[in-house]
Structure formats: C-alpha cells, structure tokens
Design a protein around this motif. Sequence first.
Motif, mmCIF file in Angstrom:
data_model
loop_
_atom_site.group_PDB
_atom_site.id
_atom_site.type_symbol
_atom_site.label_atom_id
_atom_site.label_comp_id
_atom_site.label_asym_id
_atom_site.label_seq_id
_atom_site.Cartn_x
_atom_site.Cartn_y
_atom_site.Cartn_z
ATOM 1 N N SER A 9 0.845 -1.190 0.000
ATOM 2 C CA SER A 9 0.000 0.000 0.000
ATOM 3 C C SER A 9 0.882 1.242 0.000
ATOM 4 O O SER A 9 1.850 1.327 0.761
ATOM 5 C CB SER A 9 -0.904 0.002 1.233
ATOM 6 N N ILE A 10 0.552 2.203 -0.866
ATOM 7 C CA ILE A 10 1.355 3.434 -0.932
ATOM 8 C C ILE A 10 0.496 4.663 -0.673
ATOM 9 O O ILE A 10 0.877 5.783 -1.029
ATOM 10 C CB ILE A 10 2.087 3.568 -2.291
ATOM 11 N N PRO A 55 -6.065 10.045 0.972
ATOM 12 C CA PRO A 55 -6.675 10.865 -0.075
ATOM 13 C C PRO A 55 -7.641 10.040 -0.927
ATOM 14 O O PRO A 55 -7.439 8.844 -1.136
ATOM 15 C CB PRO A 55 -5.475 11.323 -0.902
ATOM 16 N N VAL A 56 -8.695 10.687 -1.387
ATOM 17 C CA VAL A 56 -9.647 10.034 -2.283
ATOM 18 C C VAL A 56 -9.219 10.346 -3.712
ATOM 19 O O VAL A 56 -9.228 11.505 -4.137
ATOM 20 C CB VAL A 56 -11.087 10.522 -2.031
ATOM 21 N N LEU A 57 -8.828 9.302 -4.436
ATOM 22 C CA LEU A 57 -8.255 9.488 -5.767
ATOM 23 C C LEU A 57 -9.303 9.331 -6.854
ATOM 24 O O LEU A 57 -10.279 8.594 -6.709
ATOM 25 C CB LEU A 57 -7.121 8.474 -5.992
ATOM 26 N N SER A 58 -9.056 10.012 -7.963
ATOM 27 C CA SER A 58 -9.895 9.849 -9.149
ATOM 28 C C SER A 58 -9.539 8.543 -9.850
ATOM 29 O O SER A 58 -8.398 8.062 -9.776
ATOM 30 C CB SER A 58 -9.676 11.022 -10.108
ATOM 31 N N ASP A 64 0.655 11.931 0.077
ATOM 32 C CA ASP A 64 0.518 13.259 0.667
ATOM 33 C C ASP A 64 0.737 13.149 2.174
ATOM 34 O O ASP A 64 -0.103 12.584 2.886
ATOM 35 C CB ASP A 64 -0.877 13.812 0.366
ATOM 36 N N PRO A 65 1.854 13.664 2.681
ATOM 37 C CA PRO A 65 2.122 13.568 4.123
ATOM 38 C C PRO A 65 1.040 14.213 4.973
ATOM 39 O O PRO A 65 0.855 13.839 6.139
ATOM 40 C CB PRO A 65 3.462 14.305 4.280
#
Length: 764
Positions: free
Chosen positions: A134-135, A146-149, A140-141
């Motif tokens: 998992s990355i 984050p919710v990605l597109s 984003d520190p």
Amino acid sequence: MVTRLYELVQSSFRSFKDGDQKEHLKQVLGLTNGGRSRFDGSSYRKRVGPYHLDPSHLAPGTTDDGEPFLNIRRSTRATFPVFHLPLNDSDPYGLIDYAESVVFILIYSVNQTTDAPSRTRLYRGTRYGEQIDSINGQLDPTDPSPVLSTNFYVSDEDPNIVAFPHATLGQMYLSHDRGLTFDKVVFSPSTITTSTLSWYPLEHDWVLGQDTLNQRLYVSNNTGISWTLLANDVADFAWGDPSIDPPHTVYYSVNDSVAGGGATVRLYSQQPPFSPQAHLEFDPTLGRFNSFTLAGHYIFAEAVNSSGEHMVYVSYKRKQFQMANFPPTHVDRYKFYDVNNVQALALLEDEDGQLNLYTSDSTGVYYTLSLEDVVYNTYSYDFDGIYGVNGTFVANQYVRSAPSEARSVIRTVITFNNGGQWSPIKAPSVDCLGQTISCSFPGCSLHLFMDTSYYNTLGVYSHSSAPGLIAAHGTYGQYRGSVPDLYMSRDGGLTWFQSLPGSWNMAFLDHGGLIVATQDYHQYPSASLVNVIIYGVIVDPLEVTADVCLFGVEDTSYSWVVWNVDLQSVFPRQCVQSDYYTWRAGCRLGNELSIQRRLGNASCLNGPAYSPTKSSSNCSCSLADYQCAFGYKMSKYPTSPAGSCTRDTAVVTQSQTGSGYQKIPGDLCSGDFNFNYLGESADNSSVAVAVSVIVILAVVVIAVVIVLGLFALFRVGRRRGARTSSAESHGTGEPPVTYMKTTETITSDGFVVNSDKQKMMKDV
C-alpha cells in the motif's frame, strides 16, 4: 508502451431483482443511453460484460488447505513460483494498470448517488505483482487517506511518469520514478475537474483540463504545474491526431445556442501559443451543430434539423465538412470507426431500434449498407475487430423474416475485407475431447458470444502481439445456443477449433506462445467446494512476458487477493532461429502478411525482446477486394451468392456504376477483377499454424495444463470432498485429464480507438 486499464468489479454477493440489476449495472459502468463508447473518443472500453448480476451462490468458503500452490508436470516435473498477495481490502471496485513491470492497483468504493469514488486505496507491485504494498501514505504527508480519481495516468512515452489525480480537489500526485516517490501538484485554478484530464498522446507534459462548472478549458505544458486558459463556454474537447495535425493541436466545441434552437455548438481549433483570442473556427461553412467526434483522419459532426432528423457531416484529412450520404433512413444514434485512416465504418440506429453497419468510401462521405440488425443493448454491441490481421471483423446479427418479428435468434458472421462481404463461421469437425461435431456448413455454423452476452467476460479476444490468434466462447447450430464452450482460431478466423469445455477467462503471453485460462466463476458448482474465486487474468499490456496476475477473492471476508505466477520455467531455454517458421495469413485487403512463428514442437521461450520478422506482398485482385458502391447494397446471405451487389432502389444517384462495385479503400491488390464471375469467391485456404502452449490455471479445484500437446495436472488448494467428473483419456500417454464438470456456463492493425487507455469490466 500501450497502456491497458482494466476495471475489476467485485461481486456484491447478493441477489438482484431485474430492475435492480439494470440500475446496479449503470452505476458500475457509469454509462447511460447517451454515454460514450469506444467510437466517440472516451476512455471506456467497449468490452463491458458480463451482465449476470446474481452471484449470491458464489460466496466462497473458508480454506482448510493452507496457501495455494501450483505445479506443472511434463516429462520432467517443473514448479513455477506463485506469489499470494492478499490486499485485505473488500471495497467492490478496482483498477489495474502497468508501468512496464510495475503494477498499480486502485481499490475503491463509490457514492451510490453520484457514482464518484468515496474511498480509495492505492497499491504498488513490483515485477508484475510479486510484491505489492500500500502506498496511500506516500502520496501526501498531510493526508494519509486521499480520495483518488479513477482517471489516473501512466505515460506511454515514459513509463516512469505516473499521475494520480485527487477525486474532488484540484490537485494530483505526480511521480517520475514509477511510484517510488510523489510530488503534490496543486492546480491553479483549483476548479479544474480532475476527471476531465486528458494527456497528449506523445508528450506527458502536455495535458488538457476543464473547469466543468464554468465550462472553461485549460492547457498545461508542465504536467499541471501551471495552466493557460484556452477557451470559455467549452462543451467538449479532444487532442488532435499527431499523424495528421500539427503538434499540440486542440479541437473543442463552444456553446453557441440560439433562441428556440436548442443547445448548439461551433467547432474551433488551436495550436500553441494558446489564448482565448487565438482560436479559429475550424470550418465556418459548417455553422452550428450538436456534437463532434474526432476519429483519426476523420472528424464527424452531428446536427439535428428542424424536423428532428439527425444529419451527419464529415471532414476527411481536415478538409471542409461535407454531408455524409447514407441510404435513406431516420437515424437516432450513430457511432463511427476509423479504419487505418482510409475508411470509416458507421453503426447507425434507426427509428425502429435496428442497428445497421455501413462502410464508406475513402472520404467518409458516401456509405453503403454492409450488415443489418447488429446485436446490441443499452451498454454495448456485438461488433469487434481482430488485432494483428487486416480487415477482419466479427459481428452478431439478429435473424428475422420480417421487421415486426421479435429479435431473439442470433447468428455470427465474419468479414475479412472491412465489411465488404460477410459469411458464417464454419464449425470444427471434432470437439476438444475428439468427439465428432455434427454440423453441416453453411446451414449449421459456429456462433460466438460477444459483448452483450450475460455470461461472457472474454468477448472476441485477440492481440497484436499474437497475429492470427483469436479466442471466443461459442456454440454451433443453425443459430446461437445458450451454453458456450471455448473456441480458438490460429489463422485469423479462417478455421476454428474447440479448445476447452465451458466458459473461461484467458490471456495470451509470450507473443501468443503461452495461453493462460481460468475457469469462469459462474461455473463454480457451489460455495462449499471452493476456497477462492478467480475473477480474471491480468497480463502485461504488450502480452510479451510470461508473468501473469490472477485477481479474485478468498475466505468469507471477500477481500481482494492477487496471485502472481511466473511461467518462465515452463520453458527450458530461449528460442533460436531454427525454432521458427513462416506463417502466411492469406490475402486480406489485397495484401498477404507473412510472419515468423514458433514451431509447435519447440519448447522454448520467445521472451519480451523477441520481434518477429514480418513481410508482405500484394495479391491479384479478386471479388474480396471490392465492396458495393454507393447506390447498391449487399444481397442477403445465403439467398444470393456471397458478395453479390444489387441496386438499392431507395437511393437515387448518378454515381451508380455498371458493376455496382468499387475497390475497398486501402486495398492493395494488383490488376482488375472480372465481374462476370461473381459466383467465384476469394481463395482463403488455411495454412499451417503454430500450436501454442496452453496453460490453464483453474485455481478453484483442479488445473489442467497442456504443454506441447502433453497433458498434466496441478492442484490449487483443493477443498476436501470436492467432486470432479470422471476422467477422460486423451491418448497422450499421460494420466487422463480431470476437470470440474458444472452445469453453468478485439481491431485490425491501425484500428483507431480515440482513447488514451482501454478499460475493461472484468466482473459484475
């Protein structure tokens, strides 16, 4: 590197009512009746089946056999490594993409109201998925989740460049080292909608983005670090085609509504330097229209006149628009293909709901009816091209004696000349167990399950790395049946053989020298007999390696699991020159392709660096090099000789020629054809073909491996008490093959699909 983007949709393991099925499928696909398809330049891949949405009986049981294991046995035992990688993630959707040997997996859930991602997790795998981590926390520190597109990007030009836009904020996470590290790029203006980002095909630095709220189009030449306003009131946009347009050309339509006239637009184009004042109307003579489609060297524009009729205009090689001429029909919707930039194929739906295929002249202005009543539904259509061989397409059509008759009977037809003539597919004489198939051609033929089929994830499968190799599910008979088996062709569709009983997911590896198949999960007999469910097979987009990823779920958690299998050890050595022979594809569009293939008895690996030797030569002209001219139409098979063109009395034109034929655009044949011999058909005799090594990974109960004609068995975490059918002897000197018996059941070279990535539904 050609990027392929797969969509993996995990089953929700519950029953759906008929109405719920349809609504759930719309949510999964993000498509409506007006949704984009492969024709009109979106990122959606046409292949979006299956539509069977009642997998409640498939909930997997717990495993009591430990970790899965695979092994293969030929004359000597060979074991290849399997990497079992649980993601511990049960969200129902996923996307997988490759940056060469690096795999990115985006698992997500969606908001049922907006269909937008509501939660996402990003994973990165090395060496085609041997190790997956998992990355999320590396992006984003300041934001660990984050919710990605779903509109993420892997550069074709430089696979080191990958970008993951944020789903709701005007920013994205950019990597220059295939996801090892990321930089956060904040957009200015922040109102740019990340789902609209479109990268230039040849340079990753150049990207278009739209502020959909204010309908403003922006362009960036530094991967989103800074943006320049290109135009206001933009309805739609697309990059130009680098093969014909100057670098970084942008086409876009600007809203230009008039009182009482409905929503209309005008078409503009720009080249650097960009500014709102720099745009020029592409063709002022066209005036207002409703929408446009950019397809290679063609631009199509649709306008609706005051009577509600759909009018289509076409620009070829960026010249002035002309009205497209079709045989009289009231068109409700249309879709266009661009074939090798020399001919357009059009699917038109008429007011009665019938979908017909038309072929054009070289300019795309004049069209002739090629095939009537193509099978389609709300989400897809049964018309597909074959990669690697020119001019070859497959379609399903309804067979009706009258327009009022219900559309229920389906047959499959194939063309080797871009729709100039169509014919049924001859069924093989024996099945995969050597039993005789009683099917007298042409009254009985082979029929394929394509994109509208409920139980089919495969469609008509082909790849440019394995020219001539095709796989599809089908049945034989006068018309298509309901329970398919797997069929293959090694000569570009000329002849077919039954490969496996039942329904399978599959992929080609090693330039077609290795074929991997997993049993379709719809065939799993019951939850108590399985410990894992394999939804599909993912391979390197170029399909030239021997590494494969299997994806599915296991245990009662329904969490995603990826298995990476390295099949290189199947082969003891690399191939040398003496392991190859020359295969000839036969004359197609006036040209015969000759290509190097591995010998069927050569136990060797082609390898990623392998580049087959190719050559071609022109053929003498035959009937197969001609299509019906405008004002003529093809006689319905089999009431007239195949290829017979007759006058279309509904078309009044001065261009009707004496023979009714014209050479197919792009055809390279030499000489002329004597149309006094219309009963003669082109010689499509088959030639010797290579026997591919077939590896079948049935990770449910029993796996059957066929290597160079020798059969072997390997077992993967089989549950106690699992039942199998009685063994069948294949006369190979090896142990009989045992398999699970259950009761349940692509474009030619230069084919232009206006899509920066291909998207495939693997399961619903």
